[in-house]
Design a protein around this motif. Structure first.
Motif, PDB file in Angstrom:
ATOM      1  N   ASP A  19     -11.279   8.160  -0.970  1.00 53.54           N
ATOM      2  CA  ASP A  19     -10.229   7.907  -1.954  1.00 53.54           C
ATOM      3  C   ASP A  19     -10.794   7.871  -3.368  1.00 53.54           C
ATOM      4  OD1 ASP A  19      -7.932   7.342  -0.094  1.00 53.54           O
ATOM      5  OD2 ASP A  19      -9.320   5.785   0.585  1.00 53.54           O
ATOM      6  N   THR A 166     -15.726   1.371   3.706  1.00 58.04           N
ATOM      7  CA  THR A 166     -14.291   1.277   3.932  1.00 58.04           C
ATOM      8  C   THR A 166     -13.865  -0.155   3.657  1.00 58.04           C
ATOM      9  OG1 THR A 166     -14.369   3.011   5.619  1.00 58.04           O
ATOM     10  CG2 THR A 166     -12.420   1.596   5.569  1.00 58.04           C
ATOM     11  N   SER A 168     -10.896  -3.084   3.315  1.00 59.26           N
ATOM     12  CA  SER A 168      -9.557  -3.496   3.745  1.00 59.26           C
ATOM     13  C   SER A 168      -8.916  -4.284   2.611  1.00 59.26           C
ATOM     14  CB  SER A 168      -9.637  -4.364   5.007  1.00 59.26           C
ATOM     15  OG  SER A 168     -10.285  -3.666   6.051  1.00 59.26           O
ATOM     16  N   THR A 179      -6.456   0.641   3.784  1.00 62.96           N
ATOM     17  CA  THR A 179      -7.894   0.778   3.586  1.00 62.96           C
ATOM     18  C   THR A 179      -8.157   1.717   2.424  1.00 62.96           C
ATOM     19  OG1 THR A 179      -8.053   2.590   5.180  1.00 62.96           O
ATOM     20  CG2 THR A 179      -8.414   0.346   6.012  1.00 62.96           C
ATOM     21  N   ARG A 181     -11.345   4.060   1.001  1.00 63.22           N
ATOM     22  CA  ARG A 181     -12.628   4.644   1.362  1.00 63.22           C
ATOM     23  C   ARG A 181     -13.357   5.081   0.093  1.00 63.22           C
ATOM     24  NH1 ARG A 181     -16.747   4.895   4.971  1.00 63.22           N
ATOM     25  NH2 ARG A 181     -17.495   7.025   5.326  1.00 63.22           N
TER      26      ARG A 181
END
Length: 542
Positions: A19, A166, A168, A179, A181
């Protein structure tokens, strides 16, 4: 002066599963500074913060001179200087029995408009409390939905693997979980850092924790009532309870009183304010805040692909104002190293040098702040200083002599703490001809490259901040082999030939290599015998 650029401005690969490249947790001054540095380098980032972005009880008051140099690099120094603090408000520090009461000692610093320029920096410190600073920085970074800063997001967990992290995350407005990333994650989430806790990194306390209460209040007529007795900071010397600062927060009637939590617990806020302010003037309590003063440095600054910066890595007492400014320095050191990792030219030791370089700075600041705090805590305040009698005059004169002998000015005028640290890491090449000296008078390996004015009104500091910068002085021949070595490794380098004799004398060697963070990596009288070795050293590949 002429400048040329070598090839090798890598931008790093992009991979669909990610991301973002760098996920920053915490949008305080340090997280926002790191975001600004990454943006300056063209690095993708996302910034998450659990708060709604409002600053209802500002803490930090002054942006230090080295931090202001960094904000100059990021294009925000002028905005900070014009954020709201009035240029004609005194910057003095006064020790008083009460504001408007007996004045015992004063350090005169003039005003932002009247103080003389400093020879060693183009950017003196600037008063800009958090309620002015953070919104300014957030706007520059860009708030969601148009920008990468997302408020109301809480980090709940993180998992690392060989290529990334990753995280949360919960959106607090509706409880939605998702999530994120990222290739790297940086915890800038404060003294009670969730990131540090999730990593299992300890930050043992060096001294007992002290609990304080800050009372934010308005006194819109106080400055006018005080006249030429105005100050930025009023150090209270009112036994038995008040011995900590009362300071102007915006120069327009907003103030903050600091007292021990025990003192505040046994007195109503307004009663404390009436003890601290001797002038008959309207007072209004805005808010109260209990906080814990700690002395901590994390055992580790890095665990795999997760790093810590700012108060997540170290908490310093506020005496001296080194905490936030140390964290902004962390951001400047870490930003270029993360950019190098993402661009593919970093050696395996580059990020490991982050802790090697920044931990000693935190240790030094912790020691200085602790010494400042100890002076205030241990100072004897006899009841007689409150008397309007000859006995009171004598007691106040004795305290004034004590304050003069304690070098209390070092708490408020400490250029060595802001500029004088030198990195000693595998990335720095020592000078075989000797590198002793003072940061004011030379370009010392590991130290901040010094400021000098160039033609056209620019500073040498304006040359630094993207890639490496090689300064060649006087008749130094072009170091073609060195520029080729940088280009072959795709390490960004610009070469500047400077013919200013005063600048050459300050920098001390015909060749000076400055890192992307503005610190000297290497200097010499001639080109390196092994250019490849030098490049590999400064990029952490040796």
């Amino acid at each position: 002066m002429t400048t040329t650029h070598a090839d090798g401005e890598g931008s790093g690969g992009r991979s669909a599963p990610f991301d973002t490249d760098v996920l920053i947790v915490g949008a305080g001054p340090v997280g926002l500074a790191l975001a600004l540095d990454l943006r300056h380098r063209g690095v993708r980032f996302r910034l998450l913060d659990a708060s709604d972005g409002r600053v209802e009880h500002p803490k930090v008051g002054t942006v230090g001179p080295r931090s202001m140099e960094l904000f100059r690099r990021w294009g925000l120094a002028h905005a900070i200087r014009t954020a709201g603090w009035p240029g004609d408000h005194p910057l003095d520090v006064a020790w008083v029995t009460a504001v408007g009461g007996h004045e015992i000692h004063r350090l005169a610093f003039g005003t932002s408009d009247s103080r003389p320029p400093l020879p060693w920096t183009p950017e003196p410190e600037q008063v800009c409390p958090q309620h002015l600073l953070l919104p300014l920085l957030a706007r520059a970074v860009g708030v969601h939905p148009d920008g990468p800063l997302r408020h109301g997001r809480r980090l709940d967990g993180l998992v690392q693997d060989a290529t990334g992290v990753t995280a949360s995350v919960t959106r607090l407005a509706d409880g939605t979980r998702r999530t994120v990333r990222a290739r790297w994650l940086v915890g800038c989430d404060g003294a009670t850092s969730t990131v540090r806790r999730l990593l299992g990194v300890d930050a043992p306390s060096r001294h007992p924790v002290r609990v304080f209460r800050n009372i934010l209040f308005r006194a819109p007529e106080l400055d006018a009532r005080l006249g030429d007795r105005r100050a930025l900071v009023y150090f209270l010397t009112r036994p038995p309870d008040l011995r900590y600062p009362l300071r102007s927060m915006d120069g327009h009637g907003l103030y903050r009183l600091t007292a021990t939590a025990e003192t505040a617990r046994h007195q109503e806020p307004m009663a404390l304010l009436r003890s601290a302010v001797a002038v008959d003037t309207p007072l209004e309590v805005v808010s109260e805040h209990v906080w814990h003063l700690t002395h901590r440095i994390a055992d580790r600054y890095r665990v795999g692909r997760v790093l810590l910066a700012g108060d997540a890595a170290h908490t310093l007492p506020p005496a001296g104002g080194f905490g936030m400014n140390t964290g902004i320095g962390d951001a400047a050191d870490l930003g270029w190293k993360l950019a190098a990792e993402l661009a593919g030219w970093a050696g395996p030791g580059l990020l490991d040098a982050y802790a090697t370089e920044r931990r000693p700075v935190a240790e030094r600041g912790l020691a200085a702040a602790g010494a400042n705090l100890r002076r205030t805590v241990d100072r004897t305040l006899p009841q007689e200083i409150l008397l309007d009698t000859p006995e009171g005059d004598r007691a106040r004169a004795a305290l004034a002599r004590q304050l003069g002998s304690e070098a209390v000015h070092t708490e408020f005028d400490a250029p060595d703490l802001h500029f004088g640290h030198r990195y000693a890491s595998p990335l720095i090449v020592t000078d075989p001809d000797g590198d002793d000296g003072d940061w004011r008078s030379g370009a010392l390996p590991g130290a901040r490259a010094p400021h000098a004015w160039l033609s056209g009104g620019t500073s040498t500091l304006d040359l630094f901040g993207t890639g490496f910068r090689l300064l060649c002085f006087a008749d130094a021949p072009p170091p073609d082999a060195l520029t080729d070595a940088f280009a072959r490794r795709s390490v960004p380098l610009a070469v500047t030939h400077c013919h200013d004799r005063l600048v050459a004398r300050l920098y001390g060697r015909p060749y000076v290599l400055v890192r992307p963070d503005g610190h000297v990596a290497w200097r010499a009288d001639g080109p390196p015998l092994d250019p490849g070795l030098l490049v590999d050293t400064v990029r952490g590949a040796r």
